[in-house]
Design an enzyme around this catalytic site. Structure first.
Site, PDB file in Angstrom:
ATOM      1  N   ILE A 164       0.865  -1.172   0.000  1.00 15.43           N
ATOM      2  CA  ILE A 164       0.000   0.000   0.000  1.00 15.43           C
ATOM      3  C   ILE A 164       0.906   1.229   0.000  1.00 15.43           C
ATOM      4  CG2 ILE A 164      -2.041  -1.038   1.038  1.00 15.43           C
ATOM      5  CD1 ILE A 164      -1.202  -0.157   3.717  1.00 15.43           C
ATOM      6  N   ASP A 165       0.400   2.328  -0.524  1.00 14.45           N
ATOM      7  CA  ASP A 165       1.215   3.527  -0.693  1.00 14.45           C
ATOM      8  C   ASP A 165       1.741   4.061   0.634  1.00 14.45           C
ATOM      9  OD1 ASP A 165       0.601   3.386  -3.352  1.00 14.45           O
ATOM     10  OD2 ASP A 165      -0.951   4.935  -3.294  1.00 14.45           O
ATOM     11  N   LYS A 166       2.811   4.799   0.558  1.00 13.05           N
ATOM     12  CA  LYS A 166       3.410   5.433   1.736  1.00 13.05           C
ATOM     13  C   LYS A 166       2.379   6.238   2.515  1.00 13.05           C
ATOM     14  CE  LYS A 166       6.686   9.089   3.005  1.00 13.05           C
ATOM     15  NZ  LYS A 166       7.686  10.066   2.510  1.00 13.05           N
TER      16      LYS A 166
END
Length: 328
Positions: free
Chosen positions: A150-152
């Site tokens: 999942i994105d930062k």
């Protein structure tokens, strides 16, 4: 391991690079061109070409191909294996853990695995310390245990594998759409419908290679992406939505919601961040308002059906309360 799964895992361990051949490059062999631009040997480039990891205008070519000028090249270069991720004592919000898997509620701002610009402080570094090195090796030394990402700037649930058999099982389950990943997001605008599906292929943006985009041309290497959404709450100028991934492409929800005119609140990359409400509440908005809230999977050993849920983070809950207050 199936060929399709092996290919998917290899893709996870590679960096996608886009190159443009100028008119002045006409006549240059493709292996020489890529070797010079990517600082790799011609023999390494030749192997990539043989494995069809090099595409010219979306098509595989031979290693003796000579550029005509004006082509777009897509190159998948394996991530270096010489930089091993190191254990770091970083607190983790562990939702579930046993001998085979660990489910963590990742905080916003934490990168999942080491990469250029983020060599430490990642989820992988924290997992290596917490699990005492007991993570699967399928992802290599840079991404041990990492089954999905999942994105930062997206908080929420992520499962990691502690051994290779669990990693391969979960990867196959994700590939076959048997793992449910459910997100909640605050998006711009109101919806006419209560629910819907975005079925639009996603690939690298043709100009800005750090972004993704809906790419309709099948020759451009985009991959099928499907997001199912439903409206949970309406606020006139904004909506609170539930998104379920059928596929898992990079930035999928952000790209899909933006493509139908509903970019995520705070997502300046894909069209959010410009409203008065966002500017007035900037201290509560750090990146896109997106949360991986639910994870449904089959345990790789017991085959038990498992469901994990996490509460909305404070910043999103506060923003929802502020939006509700405007309607009172």
């Amino acid at each position: 391991m199936s060929d399709s799964l092996k290919s998917a895992l290899e893709e996870e361990l590679a960096e996608a690079i886009s190159l443009s051949a100028e008119e002045s490059d006409a006549g240059v062999r493709i292996d020489s061109f890529i070797a010079a631009r990517c600082d790799v040997s011609r023999s390494a480039v030749a192997k990539l070409i043989e494995r069809e990891k090099v595409l010219v205008n979306g098509k595989a070519v031979q290693k003796n191909y000579k550029l005509r000028g004006g082509e777009t090249l897509e190159v998948e270069i394996p991530l270096p294996e010489d930089s091993t991720a190191e254990p770091e004592d970083i607190p983790l919000d562990v939702v579930y853990e046993d001998e085979d898997i660990i489910v963590v509620n990742k905080p916003k701002g934490m990168v999942v695995h080491p990469a250029p610009g983020n060599p430490s402080g990642t989820l992988v570094n924290a997992l290596l310390y917490h699990c005492k090195g007991s993570l699967s090796g399928v992802g290599g030394v840079v991404r041990p245990g990492i089954v999905h990402r999942i994105d930062k700037d997206t908080a929420g649930l992520i499962v990691s594998a502690k051994n290779d058999s669990s990693h391969l099982f979960l990867s196959e389950e994700i590939k076959e759409h048997k793992v449910s990943r459910i997100y909640y997001a605050i998006v711009l605008g109101n919806f006419k419908e209560d629910e819907g599906t975005v079925d639009a292929p996603i690939g690298r943006h043709p100009v800005d290679r750090k972004r993704m985009a809906v790419i309709r041309d099948p020759s451009k290497g985009a991959k099928r992406a499907v997001t199912h959404f439903s409206v949970v709450e309406r606020f006139g100028r904004f909506s609170f939505v539930r998104c379920e991934l059928e596929t898992g492409r990079t930035h999928q929800i952000r790209v899909h919601m933006s493509s139908i005119g509903h970019p995520l609140m705070g997502d300046t990359v894909y069209g959010g961040g410009g409203t008065d409400f966002e500017r007035q509440n900037k201290k509560y908005i750090n990146g896109q308002c997106l949360f991986a809230a639910e994870l449904w999977l089959t345990h790789p050993v017991t085959r038990e059906k498992m469901q994990f849920k996490a509460e909305l983070p404070f910043d999103m809950s506060l923003l929802l309360e502020k939006l509700r207050g405007e309607l009172r």
